[in-house]
Write an enzyme that holds these catalytic residues in place. Structure first.
Site, PDB file in Angstrom:
ATOM      1  N   ASP A 366     -40.835 -20.782 -34.807  1.00 29.56           N
ATOM      2  CA  ASP A 366     -40.291 -19.812 -33.818  1.00 29.56           C
ATOM      3  C   ASP A 366     -41.646 -20.446 -32.997  1.00 29.56           C
ATOM      4  O   ASP A 366     -42.641 -20.658 -33.814  1.00 29.56           O
ATOM      5  CB  ASP A 366     -40.546 -18.492 -33.939  1.00 29.56           C
ATOM      6  CG  ASP A 366     -39.858 -17.956 -33.108  1.00 29.56           C
ATOM      7  OD1 ASP A 366     -39.217 -18.169 -32.366  1.00 29.56           O
ATOM      8  OD2 ASP A 366     -39.965 -16.299 -33.149  1.00 29.56           O
ATOM      9  N   ASP A 728     -39.065 -14.743 -36.364  1.00 30.16           N
ATOM     10  CA  ASP A 728     -39.613 -13.183 -37.055  1.00 30.16           C
ATOM     11  C   ASP A 728     -38.582 -11.526 -36.318  1.00 30.16           C
ATOM     12  O   ASP A 728     -39.218 -10.576 -36.941  1.00 30.16           O
ATOM     13  CB  ASP A 728     -41.185 -12.220 -35.520  1.00 30.16           C
ATOM     14  CG  ASP A 728     -40.562 -12.830 -34.042  1.00 30.16           C
ATOM     15  OD1 ASP A 728     -39.646 -13.304 -33.539  1.00 30.16           O
ATOM     16  OD2 ASP A 728     -41.574 -12.897 -33.470  1.00 30.16           O
ATOM     17  N   ASP A 732     -33.219 -14.088 -36.398  1.00 27.79           N
ATOM     18  CA  ASP A 732     -34.328 -15.211 -37.721  1.00 27.79           C
ATOM     19  C   ASP A 732     -33.281 -14.774 -38.868  1.00 27.79           C
ATOM     20  O   ASP A 732     -33.932 -16.442 -40.006  1.00 27.79           O
ATOM     21  CB  ASP A 732     -35.888 -15.998 -37.298  1.00 27.79           C
ATOM     22  CG  ASP A 732     -35.885 -15.880 -35.754  1.00 27.79           C
ATOM     23  OD1 ASP A 732     -35.612 -16.615 -35.493  1.00 27.79           O
ATOM     24  OD2 ASP A 732     -37.137 -15.696 -35.366  1.00 27.79           O
TER      25      ASP A 732
END
Length: 1049
Positions: A366, A728, A732
């Site tokens: 990410d 996070d 996800d």
């Protein structure tokens, strides 16, 4: 209504109301609610049925090594039962072997069940994200706190600041000029998103583009509105994520290590079965005989007792071949690995992921919070100089909300000119944010961009020297206070006391700016404005110079400002323009709501005209900066042959700018084929997708939705890649669950992401992943070392039993002794090998391939040679004791035992038929071994020879553990003290062996006796050559590799 969900975002509000047969001011009737609840059910996430306990327990035994051990335990139990009846041994002596094996398997199963029962908590964490109650219009009345689970599609809900959105809803009307929603956990966007009532022209658009929708689990951070409930329960976006998490958990595949061990177990089963059968069949003549009469067998004689005896030898062989301690040693090594990783801020939730990290080939990361700090900060700003053609650019250091983190380069607050003073005033007052410290991390209250502007003001300082020293003193005092949560923004407070805020012109999407009216110290009102640079420039007619003079903006000045703005934007900076206005007309004297001009401030459509004819001051460039360590970590990954793919919900230009800055892409690299939005990538054919993913170099996927992340991870896995995925947000979680190693953020991560992950980063830092990968590689190398060590030791045991059977001599090792060696004496050195230091170049080698053999053919040959020596030495010392008076100059008959011929030893079963065969009693420690029948010399009397065999086996395995320090390097290059734990472990193992030798109770259980100093000397002399043999084999191996390299060159 159609069964297919109604795309409310692509229809006007009145059409949506018609679709749900509801009026905005009345809401649904009780009858409508009941009908819809029957159809749609309650607004809650379904509870997935977990696996029953009995199934979880059974699954722990679905492993080849475990099945082999179960089979061995069962056969041991049957033989122990028969043996106890024959010999009258105590219950403990008879059943110790099967009970120990079963105890190992039960402990293994308990650990496995505990791990799995903790694995599905992600779904529970999702439920905590749902709102608990809502303000709903029903039957024409406002129900202030209706339980959120009772909402149905068509309900009219009111949302205000701080509310958690209880379902997916279409925004119908805004009750404030602006509505902002924090939805980063769902979409990955780094900033709160502004919502509107305008419909979109397309049915098919990404989640981030649905600007007229609010989603369950997100939070209102600014404004209020009335919404129409569109989807509830499992039909919401958060419900889709739950389905995806569940589906991903069903797709979970075995870890690379488990595949290797299962493959090894299958081969071991075949080998054990074959060897056991051969050994049993080779001794058929002892339990089955016949005479041939006229070409046909007759007078067939079968001895059941002898048949079971040789069957017992075959079972002993199986026990020798099975590394009983391997599951326990692997678990211990992985547990030690988790401890090492925790020291490096990587908290491992699932043990096998420690090793899986080591063979990671792709890291899907990410952007926000992992590659970047997730803290907005001002990195540069500019104002005009002494003339309209000259710009002054100031660089700002620091990447957090801590005012003491960095400063403005080449800055002195004593000579702040008029432009810089105005800039500080606008940043301090046209702002509703703040900052606080939660102990170790500085965080923003309110909008992150506004908090960053306040931090900039603190770095700029104030022009008043008295105030400046007071602020400095207050900061020193605050650093000693017990409550240090609130960050004192002394400079901002000074500006706010100096210029009192009297009115706010809220941000809206049309004018893209926010303004405040303040009362200046001279008593006049001033309008301070911040907003999108292009929008402010369009409404600005003047520009302020450094000396405070205002001059009209001409075209060349406007172009200069836009060019500077473009330069800042191209660096990935989010730019805000700053402006002011002194001539406010009827608002010049505005002081409170009682003022006649107040009605103008109640109408947001008037704000554009109020904010016209502005004086432009300057531009501030903000960004969520990359972490300092990321650049090195990216280079480490490149050297280690690991590909990095950034998958983010943020916009394309920001993602590309950050990736270029961390050098995922080289300067000036053409990003065509390396940068895609999620939608663009999914629109390609599967062949094109695979081609793009297979290419070397970094990739960035922006505006990615949860399903895009999952699909990319799934494709990579199908291509044979081992994927580590970081994340996070709630969005996800499905991809974290699906990846080989899911890595969640510890500080900014949601509980959903943490529960779906295999590992949590305590510091949210990408470079921690790279350290964890290096640790994982080291653990795998160490695991290979102790697997090689245990297998070579077990090969030695197998060969010793095989030689015993082939030569026909009495068994020199009994099953309980083999079990002791495999579990207790082998355990400490094997575990200590897990502490081997990592190779210096561990992160300069490519990841190992998933089909790489655990034991290569050359290593297998080496350990067959070592194993053969172990077997020969173990059996050899047994034969030497019976047949030789001395060996290597050491007297062996000082204890008074009787010597026999090798032929007698090989035919000991026929002892009863020998004439004139007598034996003498002999001493063993403090015991005198006597015999009522001379033939007992080969059963009861073998106790000393058996002790020597067991001691040689233990000693050889201790020396052999030194060989396992390195697969290829000599002990000269890799001396034993490089791993002091191994030396400690060897001492522990020798200590345990001495314990069973010299404690009478234990010596009786294991059927052994104490040894003299001379006998110990013989044991060491026969054991030490194993080091020399392996050193020669390592040397040959190194030469072979050098020749292969030369040929390849």
């Amino acid at each position: 209504m159609e069964e297919k969900p109604f795309p409310a975002w692509s229809w006007p509000v009145n059409q949506s109301l018609k679709e749900y047969q509801v009026k905005l001011e009345k809401g649904l009737s009780t009858y409508q609610v009941e009908k819809r609840r029957e159809r749609y059910g309650l607004n809650e996430l379904e509870k997935e049925k977990g696996k029953p306990l009995w199934r979880l327990v059974l699954e722990q035994f679905d492993d080849m090594l475990v099945k082999i051990l179960l089979g061995a335990a069962f056969i041991s139990f049957v033989l122990a039962y028969l043996h106890q009846d024959e010999t009258g041994d105590s219950w403990f002596e008879a059943y110790v072997e099967p009970l120990v094996i079963l105890l190992i398997l039960i402990l293994n199963a308990i650990v496995g069940v505990w791990q799995e029962s903790n694995a599905e908590k992600a779904l529970e964490a999702l439920k905590e994200m749902q709102g608990e109650s809502a303000k709903v219009f029903r039957d024409g009345y406002l129900v202030p706190d209706l339980p959120a689970r009772e909402l149905v599609p068509g309900d009219i809900v009111e949302l205000r600041v701080g509310d958690k959105v209880p379902a997916d809803m279409r925004v119908a009307t805004l009750k404030s000029s602006t509505l902002r929603v924090e939805q980063s956990s769902l979409t990955g966007e780094s900033m709160p998103v502004t919502k509107s009532t305008d419909f979109l022209a397309t049915d098919d658009c990404e989640l981030q583009a649905k600007e007229n929708m609010v989603f369950a689990g997100t939070t209102i951070v600014n404004g209020s509105c009335i919404c129409i409930v569109v989807n509830t329960g499992m039909c919401t976006e958060i419900g889709n994520i739950q389905k995806q998490i569940h589906d991903a958990s069903l797709e979970e595949s075995d870890t690379p290590l488990k595949k290797k061990l299962d493959e090894f177990g299958n081969r071991l089963t075949t080998a054990i079965g074959t060897v056991c059968l051969v050994v049993w069949a080779a001794n058929y003549k002892y339990f089955l005989s016949w005479e041939v009469v006229d070409g046909w067998p007759s007078n067939v004689r079968f001895s059941f007792e002898k048949c079971t005896y040789y069957f017992k030898i075959a079972v002993a062989l199986a026990l020798a071949a099975i590394p009983e301690g391997l599951p326990a040693v692997i678990t211990t090594c992985l547990a030690l690995g988790t401890k090492k990783m925790a020291q490096k801020n990587a908290i491992v939730r699932k043990l096998p992921s420690v090793e899986t990290l080591g063979c990671t080939t792709v890291i899907c990361s990410d952007k926000t919070g992992t590659l970047t700090t997730n803290q907005m900060s001002v990195s540069e700003f500019f104002t005009l100089g002494g003339k309209t053609t000259a710009c002054r650019i100031f660089g700002v250091e620091g990447t957090t909300y801590d005012p003491k983190d960095g400063g403005i380069m080449d800055w002195t607050c004593y000579n702040m000119d008029a432009n810089l003073l105005l800039m500080a005033e606008i940043c301090a007052i046209c702002n509703d944010a703040g900052a606080f410290c939660d102990g170790r991390l500085f965080k923003a209250t309110g909008l992150p961009t506004e908090a960053a502007l306040k931090v900039l003001v603190e770095k700029m300082g104030v022009p008043d020297s008295k105030a400046r020293s007071k602020i400095r003193d207050a900061q020193i005092v605050s650093s000693y206070l017990i409550d240090r949560n609130t960050v004192k923004l002394g400079c901002c407070d000074w500006w706010m006391k100096r210029s009192k805020k009297v009115a706010t012109l809220e941000f809206d999407r049309v004018r893209k700016s926010m303004g405040v009216i303040v009362r200046e110290p001279n008593g006049s009102n001033r309008l301070l404005v911040k907003g999108a640079v292009e929008s402010l420039l369009e409404r600005s007619t003047y520009v302020q110079l450094a000396d405070g003079a205002t001059v009209p903006i001409d075209e060349s000045c406007r172009q200069l400002l836009l060019l500077r703005h473009l330069e800042m934007s191209s660096k990935g900076l989010r730019c805000l323009g700053l402006a002011y206005k002194d001539d406010l007309g009827e608002l010049s004297g505005y002081y409170a709501e009682t003022h006649p001009a107040h009605k103008k401030l109640l109408d947001p459509s008037c704000y554009s005209s109020i904010e016209s004819d502005l004086v432009f001051v300057g531009v501030v460039g903000l960004r969520d900066p990359p972490r300092e360590e990321v650049h090195k970590a990216v280079n480490d990954c490149r050297r280690a042959g690991i590909k990095i793919m950034v998958i983010t919900g943020d916009n394309k230009s920001t993602a590309e700018a950050v990736c270029s800055e961390i050098q995922l892409f080289s300067d000036g690299e053409n990003l065509k084929g390396s940068s895609f939005t999620g939608k663009e990538f999914m629109a390609l054919s599967s062949e094109q997708q695979i081609e793009i993913l297979a290419k070397d170099g970094g990739k960035v996927f922006s505006r990615a939705e949860p399903r895009h992340k999952q699909d990319i991870v799934r494709m990579l896995k199908e291509m044979g890649e081992v994927v580590a995925m970081t994340g996070d947000g709630v969005n996800d979680a499905p991809a974290l669950k699906l990846a080989d190693v899911g890595i969640a953020m510890g500080i900014t991560g949601t509980e959903v992401a943490k529960e779906a992950s295999d590992m949590v980063l305590a510091d949210d830092n990408f470079s921690t992943i790279v350290s964890a990968v290096a640790e994982g590689r080291s653990i795998y190398n160490n695991m290979k070392a102790f697997i090689r060590y245990m297998i070579s030791s077990n090969v030695g045991e197998v060969i010793s039993i095989f030689l015993t059977a082939v030569l026909g001599i009495p068994e020199c090792l009994i099953p309980v002794q083999l079990l002791w060696v495999n579990l207790v004496t082998d355990g400490p050195p094997a575990t200590a090998l897990g502490f081997n230091p990592a190779d210096v170049d561990i992160m300069q080698k490519p990841p190992r391939k998933s089909n790489d053999a655990l034991i290569s053919s050359w290593v297998f040959f080496r350990y067959m040679v070592i194993g053969s020596y172990v077997g020969i030495a173990t059996v050899g010392i047994f034969i030497v004791w019976y047949t030789q008076a001395s060996f290597l100059g050491i007297n062996l008959v000082s204890d008074g035992h009787t010597l026999v011929e090798l032929s007698q030893l090989r035919n000991w079963g026929e002892c009863s038929a020998w004439t004139n065969f007598t034996v003498s009693p002999f001493k063993a420690g403090n015991r005198l071994i006597t015999f009522s029948d001379p033939c007992e010399y080969f059963t009861v009397g073998k106790v000393k020879a058996m002790t020597l065999s067991l001691s040689v086996l233990v000693a050889i395995e201790m020396f052999n553990s030194l060989n396992a320090l390195s697969e290829d390097n000599s002990l000269i290059k890799m001396p034993p003290w490089r791993n002091p734990w191994l030396l400690v472990a060897m001492s522990v193992s020798f200590g345990l062996h001495s314990l069973i030798l010299y404690v009478p109770f234990l010596a009786d259980i294991f059927g052994i006796v104490p040894l003299s100093l001379n006998e110990w000397l013989l044991v060491i002399l026969l054991s030490a050559p194993v080091i020399l043999i392996d050193e020669v084999l390592k040397f040959v191996g190194r030469r072979r590799r050098q020749r292969t390299k030369l040929k390849a060159a």
